[in-house]
Design an enzyme around this catalytic site. Structure first.
Site, mmCIF file in Angstrom:
data_model
loop_
_atom_site.group_PDB
_atom_site.id
_atom_site.type_symbol
_atom_site.label_atom_id
_atom_site.label_comp_id
_atom_site.label_asym_id
_atom_site.label_seq_id
_atom_site.Cartn_x
_atom_site.Cartn_y
_atom_site.Cartn_z
ATOM 1 C CE LYS A 133 -4.472 0.970 0.165
ATOM 2 N NZ LYS A 133 -5.400 0.397 -0.841
ATOM 3 N NE ARG B 80 30.542 27.526 -8.675
ATOM 4 C CZ ARG B 80 30.277 26.328 -9.178
ATOM 5 N NH1 ARG B 80 29.698 26.219 -10.366
ATOM 6 N NH2 ARG B 80 30.570 25.231 -8.502
ATOM 7 C CD GLN C 244 31.698 17.568 -9.485
ATOM 8 O OE1 GLN C 244 31.721 18.761 -9.157
ATOM 9 N NE2 GLN C 244 31.563 17.172 -10.742
ATOM 10 C CG ASN D 273 25.576 23.725 -9.869
ATOM 11 O OD1 ASN D 273 25.159 24.737 -9.337
ATOM 12 N ND2 ASN D 273 26.830 23.583 -10.267
ATOM 13 C CB THR E 193 -2.885 -3.104 -0.526
ATOM 14 O OG1 THR E 193 -4.072 -2.758 -1.238
ATOM 15 C CG2 THR E 193 -2.011 -3.996 -1.384
ATOM 16 C CG ASP E 194 -8.747 -1.675 2.795
ATOM 17 O OD1 ASP E 194 -8.735 -0.470 2.483
ATOM 18 O OD2 ASP E 194 -9.491 -2.158 3.682
ATOM 19 C CG HIS F 165 23.306 26.012 -13.322
ATOM 20 N ND1 HIS F 165 24.594 25.705 -12.973
ATOM 21 C CD2 HIS F 165 22.808 24.910 -13.942
ATOM 22 C CE1 HIS F 165 24.876 24.480 -13.353
ATOM 23 N NE2 HIS F 165 23.798 23.964 -13.938
ATOM 24 C CG PHE G 147 33.161 25.000 -12.056
ATOM 25 C CD1 PHE G 147 33.605 23.817 -11.508
ATOM 26 C CD2 PHE G 147 32.657 24.980 -13.353
ATOM 27 C CE1 PHE G 147 33.554 22.619 -12.219
ATOM 28 C CE2 PHE G 147 32.588 23.792 -14.069
ATOM 29 C CZ PHE G 147 33.039 22.611 -13.494
#
Length: 283
Positions: free
Chosen positions: A9, A166, A209, A235, A54-55, A237, A149
């Site tokens: 469920k 940045r 990273q 990322n 599942t109930d 940006h 970077f």
């Protein structure tokens, strides 16, 4: 030939009010249950004699919330998973996943829902082992500087300029595996969260990273009860706006927040001596 299979469920929404004295408590869960075991007959012939509806799983979630309360998601997931394995002889493994939504207290019985992240839990109980994985999704973090970077590979299709200053922004999805099934779940979760955010704040980043490894390492350093952590860092940006047509300089002050496409950095940090996982788990 029938391969690995499971059923259950998905996404049972549970809100549990704890009426203890004058100050009430509130728990908001999204619970999913999946069972696996000797279930070939229902696939091959439609014989449902080994199928727990599942109930019934949904009803068990609500009944257990009443009978046992609902506190830390790891504890509630363990309670449910152990119940299904213990009471259903045909079931070899039960996996219970919980998304936990936080509410900030405004008064004795008033709350405001938080939207900064979702706490996650995945518990897998088999007849041989128990595995607890905690985590977080959608934790948005941003540094306005202390990120660079440059020095990356360039080919005929590269247009990205190098940057020595940045914005670094991400929305953290992380999961970490516990060494045991009896931790102080609340303290462990908060400690892992604090370690991740602390590493993000205090790491001068030359790449996302590098930031990922720093975050994962800090979590394992600060939380000895954890075996490994997996992180996915998109990322987010931010592009510098060209203000030169207006006769203005833009000294890293005005940006366009990008949506997609985006870079996606994924990685795992593991203790050297950690035992392997007893069940599959993913980000």
């Amino acid at each position: 030939m029938l391969g690995p299979n499971r059923y259950g469920k998905a996404e049972t929404r549970l809100v549990r009010v704890h009426r203890d004295g004058e100050t009430y408590g509130l728990v908001d869960f999204n619970v999913s249950v999946a069972l696996s075991g000797d279930l070939a007959a229902t696939h091959q012939t439609g014989d449902n004699s080994g199928v727990l509806p599942t109930d019934t799983m949904k009803n068990t979630v609500y009944a257990f919330a009443k009978q046992h309360g609902a506190g830390e998601p790891e504890a509630f997931a363990l309670l449910l998973a152990r119940h299904f394995v213990k009471t259903q002889g045909q079931v070899d493994s039960a996996k219970v996943s919980i998304e936990s939504y936080a509410w900030d207290r405004l008064g004795p019985h008033s709350f405001q829902k938080r939207g900064d992240y979702t706490r996650t839990t995945v518990v897998t109980v088999s007849r041989e082992a128990t595995q607890v994985v905690s985590g977080i999704s959608g934790l948005v973090l941003l540094n306005t500087t202390a990120s660079e970077f440059h020095g990356f590979v360039k080919d005929r299709y590269t247009t990205l300029p190098e940057s020595t200053d940045r914005i670094l922004a991400t929305a953290v999805d992380a999961k970490w595996r516990h060494l045991t099934d009896d931790a102080d779940w609340g303290s462990s979760f908060q400690g892992a969260l604090d370690a991740m955010t602390g590493a993000f704040v205090n790491t001068y980043s030359y790449s996302l990273q590098q930031t990922l490894l720093s975050m994962g390492t800090m979590v394992l350093t600060n939380r000895p009860e954890l075996a490994e952590i997996r992180l996915a860092l998109p990322n987010k940006h931010h592009y510098l706006v060209d203000l030169s047509p207006f006769g203005l300089e833009n000294d890293n002050e005005v940006f366009i927040a990008g949506d997609r496409p985006y870079g996606l950095i994924e990685g795992t940090v593991t203790r050297d001596d950690a035992a392997p996982a007893s069940a599959e788990w993913y980000l």
